[in-house]
Design a protein around this motif. Sequence first.
Motif, short mmCIF file in Angstrom:
data_model
loop_
_atom_site.label_atom_id
_atom_site.label_comp_id
_atom_site.label_asym_id
_atom_site.label_seq_id
_atom_site.Cartn_x
_atom_site.Cartn_y
_atom_site.Cartn_z
N ALA A 29 -30.70 20.90 4.84
CA ALA A 29 -31.06 21.47 3.67
C ALA A 29 -32.72 21.75 3.46
CB ALA A 29 -30.55 20.77 2.27
N GLU A 30 -33.34 20.43 3.71
CA GLU A 30 -34.74 20.30 3.72
C GLU A 30 -35.15 21.22 4.71
OE1 GLU A 30 -38.43 17.05 4.32
OE2 GLU A 30 -36.29 16.38 4.06
N ARG B 52 -26.72 9.60 -0.12
CA ARG B 52 -26.96 10.25 1.17
C ARG B 52 -26.82 9.55 2.36
NH1 ARG B 52 -32.26 13.20 -1.63
NH2 ARG B 52 -31.35 14.06 -3.24
N SER C 15 -32.17 19.43 -7.79
CA SER C 15 -31.10 20.43 -7.74
C SER C 15 -30.19 19.77 -6.84
CB SER C 15 -31.43 21.58 -7.80
OG SER C 15 -32.19 22.32 -8.70
N GLY C 16 -30.66 19.00 -5.92
CA GLY C 16 -29.72 18.38 -4.81
C GLY C 16 -28.33 17.67 -5.41
N MET D 20 -25.67 19.60 0.06
CA MET D 20 -26.69 19.24 -0.70
C MET D 20 -26.92 20.42 -1.69
SD MET D 20 -29.11 17.21 -1.46
CE MET D 20 -29.25 16.11 -0.24
N LEU D 21 -26.99 21.71 -1.39
CA LEU D 21 -27.24 22.76 -2.09
C LEU D 21 -26.23 23.63 -2.73
CD1 LEU D 21 -29.37 24.66 0.69
CD2 LEU D 21 -30.22 23.23 -1.34
N LEU E 52 -35.09 19.65 -4.07
CA LEU E 52 -34.04 18.59 -3.82
C LEU E 52 -33.74 17.48 -4.88
CD1 LEU E 52 -34.61 18.41 -0.07
CD2 LEU E 52 -32.64 19.68 -1.04
#
Length: 636
Positions: A453-454, A438, A430-431, A187-188, A427
């Motif tokens: 990530a969250e 997802r 920039s996710g 995700m990041l 997110l």
Amino acid sequence: MCGIAGAFRVDGGSTPPLPEPVLRRMTELIEYRGPDDAGFVSDAGCSLGARRLSIIDVEGGHQPFANERGRIWGAQNGEIYNHDQLREELRGRGHVFTSRCDTEVLPHLYEDHGPAMAERLRGMFAVAVWDQDKRRGVLIRDRLGVKPLYYAHVGDVVVFGSELKCVVASGLVGSELDAEAISAYLMLGYVPSPMTPLKDVRKLAPGERLVIEDGAVRVERWWDYPAPEADQTPRSADEWTEIVRDALEDSVKMRLMSDVPLGAMLSGGLDSSLIVALMARHMNGQPLKTFAVGFEGADSELPDARRVADALGAEHHELQVSTATSTDALTKLAWHLDEPIADLSAVGFLALCELAVSEVTVALSGQGADELFGGYRKHRVASLVQHWTRLPGPARTAAAVAMRKGPGRSRQLLDALQSPDPVSRLLASSGLVRPELRASVFSGALAEQSGAAERVLRDRLAGAPGRGPLESAMYLDARLGLVDDMLAYFDRASMAKSLEVRVPFLDHEFVELAARVPAHLKVHRLQGKHVLREAAKGLVPDFVLAKKKRGFFNEAVEGWIGGGSGGAVDELLLGPDPAYAQVIDRDVVAGAVRDFRAGQGQHANFLLAVLMLELWLSKTLPRAFASAPEPLGVSA
């Protein structure tokens, strides 16, 4: 600048925790971090090795260093900028020194202050100290995380190193992946501290120290990244401009200490141009050398860098490189990155470091200004949130309908503006895994970690509760992407070429000052880094002040995935048995490739993340484990 590796016994022990050949192999893997010298200590409870890139006291700086009695040993990767001041204080208390090297202050400083020595250090560093009398080991990472430090607690041993591959080469850790870390990475685009892709290994986070003593291992936080806080003294915009300029100049001057040739990275943008302009004031007759890299067929900043260098009287060096990248080149990049990092800027920075090291051993860089002063598009978006929420309902609805019908970037902006909080907003903007992918990406092996990530973002944001959208966005960036993406590839790429890169914007006192600058002086009328632009007036050419920020090749991800990757997408992502299939369904990735090529999905950044993960899993990790002794185990 150096590389360190070693191990400490948790119960002290009476023998070294590692056979010396293993210790030497761990340091040999990072020889490029310190090609000038190597040193080793093997004693009861301690195995400590260091590779040295000679910067201060070239002849007399052999690491590790001991105190006068030879009972405390210290080594580091980095630079201690206040070492002269510390040395004089320590001499005044009776300590005896044999060199001018900054590393030598470490065992003496520890002798007086113990683990609290960390608070006395100013610089970028990853430090290891062993106290033979107390059977205590201490590992310390600098406040901003400029230098990395990995470790694993395995049985009665804590093994550590400047790179993940050092710890793997000890033979003490297994190859099991950390599903939470992989999920956050997808995700990041980077693995956030303290996680690594390997379940057994952790990164010491910025501003943390690890203390090993009395049969226990504890992690302590010794510095916190400053939450945005309004200064209690009312100041005008002009006063803030002067304060910022003076503080940055002090930081630059401090980073000019060197016994070897020194230069600067120069993109032609605001941040690097301001650093070079301040350097030019303090070179004391030495030539100021600048270095720039541009990409063929891209929107190159080479002409701007050349104009700035000419205006400041610098001896300028530049190089134009191709955006096309072969699988072999990517494999080498992945080895040096050490962890998967989905950031094409690393390609350009590696080339820039290779250019710079042909002339100098140390270079200053403008990294960090965007995170401190709101230089990214997502910061401008965050500054718009309050205006968006104040729009009358019908106007907001009409704008949302129009944006939803627009191109991908317009829809992404709308998602960010409509997000209920800073974490959701980051997110959305920039996710790397777009919403439509997802559910299918975070299934199977990653199903239980879909929110990794969250969770990480919310944990970091807890350090700055109740801040506005802009302040929260910059705080998250500085505590996450700056450390584990940008500074990570900065460190790995520069060290791969045996080049020390210093970052004046990330002096901790300057960072603490920046946290007090009012938000409206950072993003002002949708222009980021406003106070920095004001500070640069009269120092850099006027055209620099009006320039829009350009990404360093990173904005070319779509074109690179589409053709510049040199067939790596087909070879690495669409092969019959990819290594990434142990965590992501190959059909999901193949579908994302098809959609991307048909112009039906914003999946370029996700595909880059999977590609770098595949290289790490299939090339980097096997090579690192091939360096480990067999069988795995701790020395008796």
